[in-house]
Design a protein around this motif. Structure first.
Motif, short mmCIF file in Angstrom:
data_model
loop_
_atom_site.label_atom_id
_atom_site.label_comp_id
_atom_site.label_asym_id
_atom_site.label_seq_id
_atom_site.Cartn_x
_atom_site.Cartn_y
_atom_site.Cartn_z
N ARG A 57 0.86 -1.28 0.23
CA ARG A 57 0.39 0.24 0.20
C ARG A 57 0.52 1.35 0.05
O ARG A 57 0.35 2.56 -0.30
CB ARG A 57 -0.97 -0.14 1.35
CG ARG A 57 -2.07 -1.02 1.35
CD ARG A 57 -2.31 -1.20 2.47
NE ARG A 57 -3.30 -2.54 2.30
CZ ARG A 57 -3.12 -3.56 2.87
NH1 ARG A 57 -1.50 -3.88 2.86
NH2 ARG A 57 -3.30 -4.68 2.64
N THR A 79 -3.29 3.49 -7.16
CA THR A 79 -3.98 3.94 -5.86
C THR A 79 -5.29 3.24 -5.69
O THR A 79 -6.11 4.03 -6.32
CB THR A 79 -3.82 5.32 -5.49
OG1 THR A 79 -1.74 5.38 -5.41
CG2 THR A 79 -3.94 4.90 -4.01
N PHE A 134 2.41 1.06 -5.00
CA PHE A 134 0.53 1.13 -5.88
C PHE A 134 1.26 1.23 -6.83
O PHE A 134 2.35 2.55 -6.89
CB PHE A 134 -0.55 2.18 -5.46
CG PHE A 134 -1.24 1.81 -4.40
CD1 PHE A 134 -2.14 0.44 -4.46
CD2 PHE A 134 -1.53 2.24 -2.87
CE1 PHE A 134 -2.86 0.07 -3.40
CE2 PHE A 134 -2.16 1.71 -2.27
CZ PHE A 134 -3.30 0.72 -2.29
#
Length: 439
Positions: A37, A69, A373
């Protein structure tokens, strides 16, 4: 749902706040350890100047891109909308007794924090994800203007994505970065496949699903680290920082860690209050906890995991070998795809297998660095006076493949090394549960 509506919802469902000066972004900052993340803006190469080599000209590019993202999974959305709210009120209650290390400003941000994400939008691409794709396309075109032309033609460009909203939208915003508005509207995308042996080969590889993903042994090392003294100390440290009367369990801390990652990725100028419970050491331990899972499920833990990535790799060689259209191929996929391909290329392999006994701080397999991401991998074919060569970029940085002497590697050398990937990639035989091929 339109892009405008999605953007509006994203701005409504979460309240993010200006980063306090006390939360400096240094080498031991929490945001360096957010695993898959991690925001792309922390990791990519900002230098987009044209890459030139004497006697060579960029002619073709093959690029695979993890979607930008996104919003959380349904499971995480439910937990954020319920469990995390309960934890928030528990934190605020104990702070009335002036326990813990949180500042007044941080407590103010916790008090204002809320999450009302619609579960129907699980894993949707965010506004930041759209922006990542546009800018990525612009930089790649600047680097390779011959291979990536700014005038669209379905003969010179090929775009393909998996049957998911986040991959589809990533592809669409990428084309906006490449072409003018009119051309971008006329781009033809190859139809998304429900069963895609190139972009999501692992989803329908029955043997891998049984022997790796659904095999409890795959998660053995992660679970071992989850109950280790190092993790117990981490849970205790985080609970103490929050001033809690009890030690939080791993599931709750992991939820806070993932939310810190999501909310940091969604906004360039704000930080999630859920990052405050972590210091660099505790975030590094949570990162390793996730690295263990991805190493054993998506990386070097099982031979079959990265062998099946030949399905993607051989398409690159086939295109480069024909030397015909399309000149630029862009594939939009997922974390699991990219990690398996990186392993197939022998990249970021630790000297020894990762174990749950203690954090391996010297490892090269760090998902925060290699699988954030919008992570991407590009192969660029150069036509040179001494033959065709291939340049490899990971997250827009030129890298040297382990089997090559230099960064610009002869195509013939790569074809020889990956002979089996090109000519003996039998997906049916490899993935059938009826076959006896090794895993």
């Amino acid at each position: 749902m339109t892009v405008k509506v999605i953007y509006t919802v994203i701005n409504l469902f979460i309240v993010l706040y200006i980063l306090p000066e006390s939360f400096a972004f240094d080498s031991y900052d929490v945001r360096n350890y957010l695993s898959t993340r991690t925001p792309y803006r922390f990791k990519f190469n900002r230098d987009d100047s044209r890459l030139k080599f004497n006697g060579c000209k960029d002619a073709m590019v093959w690029m695979i891109i993890r979607h930008g993202t996104r919003l959380p999974s349904a499971k995480d959305i439910i937990a954020m909308n319920s469990t995390l709210k309960d934890i928030k009120y528990e934190i605020l209650n104990v702070q009335k007794r002036k326990k813990g290390v949180l500042t007044k400003e941080q407590l103010k941000q916790f008090k204002a924090w809320s999450s009302v994400i619609d579960i129907e939008q699980e894993k949707f691409l965010t506004h930041e994800g759209q922006h990542e794709m546009i800018l990525l396309a612009e930089r790649m075109q600047n680097r390779f203007p011959n291979a990536i032309r700014n005038k669209y033609s379905n003969k010179t460009h090929q775009f393909r994505y998996t049957a998911t909203q986040r991959a589809q939208q990533s592809a669409r915003y990428f084309t906006i970065g490449l072409f003018d508005k009119r051309d971008a509207q006329n781009v033809t995308f190859l139809p998304a496949k429900k069963i895609d042996p190139v972009l999501r080969f692992y989803k329908h590889c029955d043997k891998w699903q049984k022997q790796v993903k659904k095999n409890p042994d795959t998660y053995k090392e992660q679970k071992l680290f989850g109950v280790s003294s190092q993790m117990n100390d981490t849970l205790k440290s985080i609970s103490n920082r929050l001033g809690l009367d009890k030690i939080m369990n791993l599931d709750s801390v992991d939820l806070m860690y993932k939310t810190c990652g999501y909310e940091t990725a969604w906004s360039k100028h704000h930080v999630s209050p859920w990052c405050y419970p972590f210091d660099g050491n505790s975030a590094e331990n949570l990162e390793y906890y996730h690295d263990l899972k991805h190493y054993w499920m998506d990386g070097y833990g099982h031979n079959l995991t990265y062998r099946q990535a030949c399905m993607a790799i051989k398409t690159m060689f086939e295109i480069f070998k024909t030397k015909k259209d399309p000149f630029a191929t862009f594939l939009f996929a997922h974390s699991g795809t990219l990690l398996k391909i990186l392993s197939h290329l022998h990249l970021y392999k630790p000297q020894t297998p990762l174990t749950g006994h203690a954090v391996n701080k010297e490892r090269r397999w760090k998902t925060s660095d290699i699988d954030c991401f919008a992570a991407n991998l590009a192969f660029v074919l150069y036509r040179c006076k001494d033959g065709d060569h291939v340049l490899t970029l990971h997250q827009e940085r030129v890298i040297k493949l382990p089997m090559c002497a230099k960064e610009l590697c002869p195509l013939q050398k790569l074809e020889e090394h990956f002979h089996d990937s090109i000519h003996n990639c039998d997906y049916s035989n490899m993935c059938s549960l009826d076959k006896d091929s090794s895993s």
